[in-house]
Write an enzyme that holds these catalytic residues in place. Structure first.
Site, mmCIF file in Angstrom:
data_model
loop_
_atom_site.group_PDB
_atom_site.id
_atom_site.type_symbol
_atom_site.label_atom_id
_atom_site.label_comp_id
_atom_site.label_asym_id
_atom_site.label_seq_id
_atom_site.Cartn_x
_atom_site.Cartn_y
_atom_site.Cartn_z
ATOM 1 N N LYS A 198 44.810 46.845 49.948
ATOM 2 C CA LYS A 198 44.105 48.109 49.743
ATOM 3 C C LYS A 198 42.788 47.838 49.028
ATOM 4 O O LYS A 198 42.760 47.539 47.838
ATOM 5 C CB LYS A 198 44.916 49.106 48.915
ATOM 6 C CG LYS A 198 44.314 50.496 49.071
ATOM 7 C CD LYS A 198 44.558 51.434 47.934
ATOM 8 C CE LYS A 198 43.602 51.304 46.803
ATOM 9 N NZ LYS A 198 42.203 51.664 47.115
ATOM 10 N N GLU A 272 44.888 41.335 36.999
ATOM 11 C CA GLU A 272 43.599 40.861 36.483
ATOM 12 C C GLU A 272 42.760 42.051 36.093
ATOM 13 O O GLU A 272 42.316 42.820 36.951
ATOM 14 C CB GLU A 272 42.850 40.070 37.567
ATOM 15 C CG GLU A 272 43.311 38.640 37.705
ATOM 16 C CD GLU A 272 42.502 37.876 38.748
ATOM 17 O OE1 GLU A 272 43.101 37.052 39.435
ATOM 18 O OE2 GLU A 272 41.281 38.138 38.871
ATOM 19 N N CYS A 306 33.903 41.078 35.950
ATOM 20 C CA CYS A 306 34.900 41.115 34.871
ATOM 21 C C CYS A 306 34.619 40.047 33.812
ATOM 22 O O CYS A 306 34.936 40.236 32.646
ATOM 23 C CB CYS A 306 36.306 41.010 35.432
ATOM 24 S SG CYS A 306 36.540 39.567 36.467
ATOM 25 N N GLU A 403 34.672 47.671 27.296
ATOM 26 C CA GLU A 403 34.032 47.081 28.476
ATOM 27 C C GLU A 403 33.093 48.114 29.095
ATOM 28 O O GLU A 403 33.497 49.217 29.451
ATOM 29 C CB GLU A 403 35.094 46.663 29.500
ATOM 30 C CG GLU A 403 34.474 45.897 30.649
ATOM 31 C CD GLU A 403 35.481 45.467 31.701
ATOM 32 O OE1 GLU A 403 36.401 46.237 32.004
ATOM 33 O OE2 GLU A 403 35.336 44.340 32.224
HETATM 34 P P1 ADP Z 1 37.591 50.555 38.806
HETATM 35 O O1 ADP Z 1 37.343 51.365 37.598
HETATM 36 O O2 ADP Z 1 37.085 49.166 38.767
HETATM 37 O O3 ADP Z 1 37.358 51.281 40.102
HETATM 38 P P2 ADP Z 1 40.392 50.987 39.129
HETATM 39 O O4 ADP Z 1 41.415 50.282 38.332
HETATM 40 O O5 ADP Z 1 40.294 52.447 39.013
HETATM 41 O O6 ADP Z 1 39.097 50.222 38.756
HETATM 42 O O7 ADP Z 1 40.538 50.649 40.676
HETATM 43 C C1 ADP Z 1 40.885 49.393 41.167
HETATM 44 C C2 ADP Z 1 41.723 49.583 42.403
HETATM 45 O O8 ADP Z 1 42.933 50.250 42.059
HETATM 46 C C3 ADP Z 1 41.072 50.450 43.487
HETATM 47 O O9 ADP Z 1 41.392 49.919 44.748
HETATM 48 C C4 ADP Z 1 41.739 51.789 43.267
HETATM 49 O O10 ADP Z 1 41.753 52.620 44.408
HETATM 50 C C5 ADP Z 1 43.135 51.372 42.902
HETATM 51 N N1 ADP Z 1 43.922 52.382 42.175
HETATM 52 C C6 ADP Z 1 43.468 53.459 41.491
HETATM 53 N N2 ADP Z 1 44.506 54.130 40.939
HETATM 54 C C7 ADP Z 1 45.641 53.464 41.275
HETATM 55 C C8 ADP Z 1 47.034 53.630 40.988
HETATM 56 N N3 ADP Z 1 47.486 54.635 40.249
HETATM 57 N N4 ADP Z 1 47.902 52.732 41.480
HETATM 58 C C9 ADP Z 1 47.471 51.685 42.214
HETATM 59 N N5 ADP Z 1 46.181 51.467 42.512
HETATM 60 C C10 ADP Z 1 45.263 52.338 42.057
#
Ligand code: ADP
Length: 500
Positions: A198, A272, A306, A403
């Site tokens: 994903k 990570e 990161c 961050e």
């Molecule tokens: P960023 O702030 O770098 O976008 P996120 O942690 O929000 O970081 O997103 C990183 C990835 O995790 C994206 O692919 C996002 O769609 C996905 N994501 C967001 N919420 C969830 C969740 N509850 N469970 C699993 N994946 C998620």
């Protein structure tokens, strides 16, 4: 109209490889499930934006739990019938190399696509794809070498300790290096697993493009699936009983929720997360090396990395000298469109991310940090943020603790080696650290004391597919890359046989 032998096209006013333009012009960017490009079952779509201009450049299928379920079922079927898992190791090896060859041929396209939706500077964007090529080449060597053991238990039994693929791997990626996803996917495939990937919702282009290339390279249908969508798809992937193991790269908040959700179905996850990595510059450091390395580490990808060295710890005896050099190295940087060759810092991923970074700049000023540099921002609709250097920062300030994920450098003075380590470790993160010194004993002490997953000495942000990577504390757990990643993507099975 040709460059490197390929005709050119235009996307959002920008000259790109014709294959990238054609990919976008074909219509909705699909999921890749069971070897086919597919729309969402419910028909939902999402706009793809260009962070350099704020303009829409395409449309991507936006999935939900049903699309995800479809992808997991296809991955499970492919795993169980063994179309990849049971291929001869040498055949796996040659197909992974073929995919690396294809990515080399298409580096210009994937570079354009990452520059278009992620805003990665075009002149560097092909290096993101190169990370995937390197990972594929490195892991292509492993299917022939993943071997079990025969632990000695005495004459009565023969024990095989087998190393097996786990099943279906769920891989969730963020938006800051989209084409590098084979860092996680290549070891999973080399170990014989099937994958559901994903990508981040902002950056869907290279995932679909490269998954289609994987099919062309002979990775069988259903072995590498891509489902686009937001956290709804991510959380469905985490919860799905047909998924055996997870790899997540993203923010701390989402990582925490993911770890808790993964525990409900006892899935192990490689996690990570972010960092607030210190770059420590001692008084004996080669400043010609240290100052540009420290600044580059925060300006790279406009700070959306990161491992950004966002806390620069500098010995007080060289503090003014260092600051002068850091400012000099950063004063003439140009912020602008990702495809402009003269640009040093491209856009941030979204208007929200830009506003977040701007808020931090206000916070730093209000907390009393000294502003040493604020660059110019072009007058345009892109999500631009100029580089900022804060001096006289201390660890009570939010700009030193949180961050920011933008081009903001916080310079913190220290007086003794012990104090440098105390400040360096005084953070909830533990991803990486840089150490600039000519004293090898000190470099060795620093490597012992720093509570991080990677230490770079007189260098910064060098990576190699052969070297494992990961964090401590709130930067997550598990290692990607190198041979340790294979441990994360395989399981052991002990088989006891009585010897007659
Ligand atoms: P960023 O702030 O770098 O976008 P996120 O942690 O929000 O970081 O997103 C990183 C990835 O995790 C994206 O692919 C996002 O769609 C996905 N994501 C967001 N919420 C969830 C969740 N509850 N469970 C699993 N994946 C998620």
């Amino acid at each position: 109209m040709t460059e490197n032998g390929h005709t050119r096209g235009v996307v959002d006013g920008t000259d790109v490889d014709a294959r990238a333009a054609a990919f976008l012009a074909e219509g909705t960017i699909p999921h890749v499930i069971d070897g086919e490009g597919r729309r969402s079952l419910a028909g939902a779509e999402r706009q793809i934006m260009n962070p350099s201009t704020g303009e829409q450049i395409g449309v991507v299928a936006s999935g939900d739990a049903d699309d995800l379920d479809h992808a997991v079922r296809s991955a499970r079927t492919s795993f169980e019938d063994g179309r990849w898992r049971l291929l001869a190791p040498r055949e796996k090896e040659s197909r992974l190399h073929r995919l690396a060859d294809l990515l080399e041929e298409h580096r210009d396209v994937t570079g354009d696509l990452d520059a278009l939706d992620a805003g990665i500077l075009r002149k560097y964007a092909s290096f993101v794809t190169q990370a995937s090529i390197n990972a594929l080449r490195y892991y292509a060597g492993w299917p022939t070498k993943i071997a079990g053991q025969l632990p000695p238990v005495g004459p009565e039994y023969l024990v095989q300790e087998r190393v097996e693929p786990i099943g279906v791997m769920g891989v969730i990626k963020p938006w800051n290096g989209p084409a590098a996803f084979f860092n996680q996917v290549a070891p999973a495939l080399a170990a014989g697993n099937s994958v559901v990937l994903k990508p981040a919702e902002h950056t869907p282009l290279t995932a679909t493009y490269m998954a289609l290339l994987a099919l062309e390279a002979g990775i069988p249908p259903g072995v590498l699936n891509v489902v686009h969508g937001d956290g709804v798809v991510g959380s469905a992937l985490v919860a799905h009983p047909g998924v055996n193991r997870l790899s997540f790269t993203g923010s701390v908040g989402t990582g925490r929720a993911l770890a808790a959700a993964a525990a409900q179905t006892f899935k192990k996850a490689n996690i990570e997360l972010g960092g607030k990595s210190p770059v420590i510059v001692f008084d004996d450091a080669d400043l010609d090396l240290a100052a540009p390395a420290a600044t580059r580490s925060v300006w790279n990808n406009s700070g959306q990395v990161c491992t950004a060295g966002s806390r620069t710890l500098v010995h007080r005896d060289i503090y003014d000298d260092f600051l002068e050099r850091a400012v000099a190295a950063s004063t003439d940087l140009t912020v602008g469109h990702a495809f402009d060759d003269g640009v040093d810092l491209g856009p941030l991923i979204s208007p929200q991310q830009r506003d977040r970074v701007r808020d931090y700049v206000d916070v730093g000023r209000a907390e009393g940090a000294t502003v040493k540099l604020v660059g110019d921002v072009p007058d345009s609709a892109g999500n631009f943020q100029a580089p900022v250097i804060f001096a006289d920062v201390d660890m009570s300030m939010r700009v030193a603790r949180e961050e920011i994920f933008g081009p903001v450098m916080s310079v913190i003075p220290f007086d003794t080696e012990e104090e440098a380590y105390r400040i360096a470790n005084d953070t909830e993160f533990g991803l990486a650290a840089g150490v600039f010194t000519r004293d090898i004993a000190r470099a060795d002490r620093a490597s012992d004391v720093l509570d991080v997953g990677t230490v770079w000495i007189n260098c910064y942000q060098v990576v190699d597919a052969a070297v494992s990577f990961g964090g401590s504390k709130y930067s997550g757990y598990g290692r990607s890359l190198g041979s340790p990643a294979l441990e994360e993507y395989t399981r052991r099975k002990s088989v006891w046989s009585r010897r007659y």
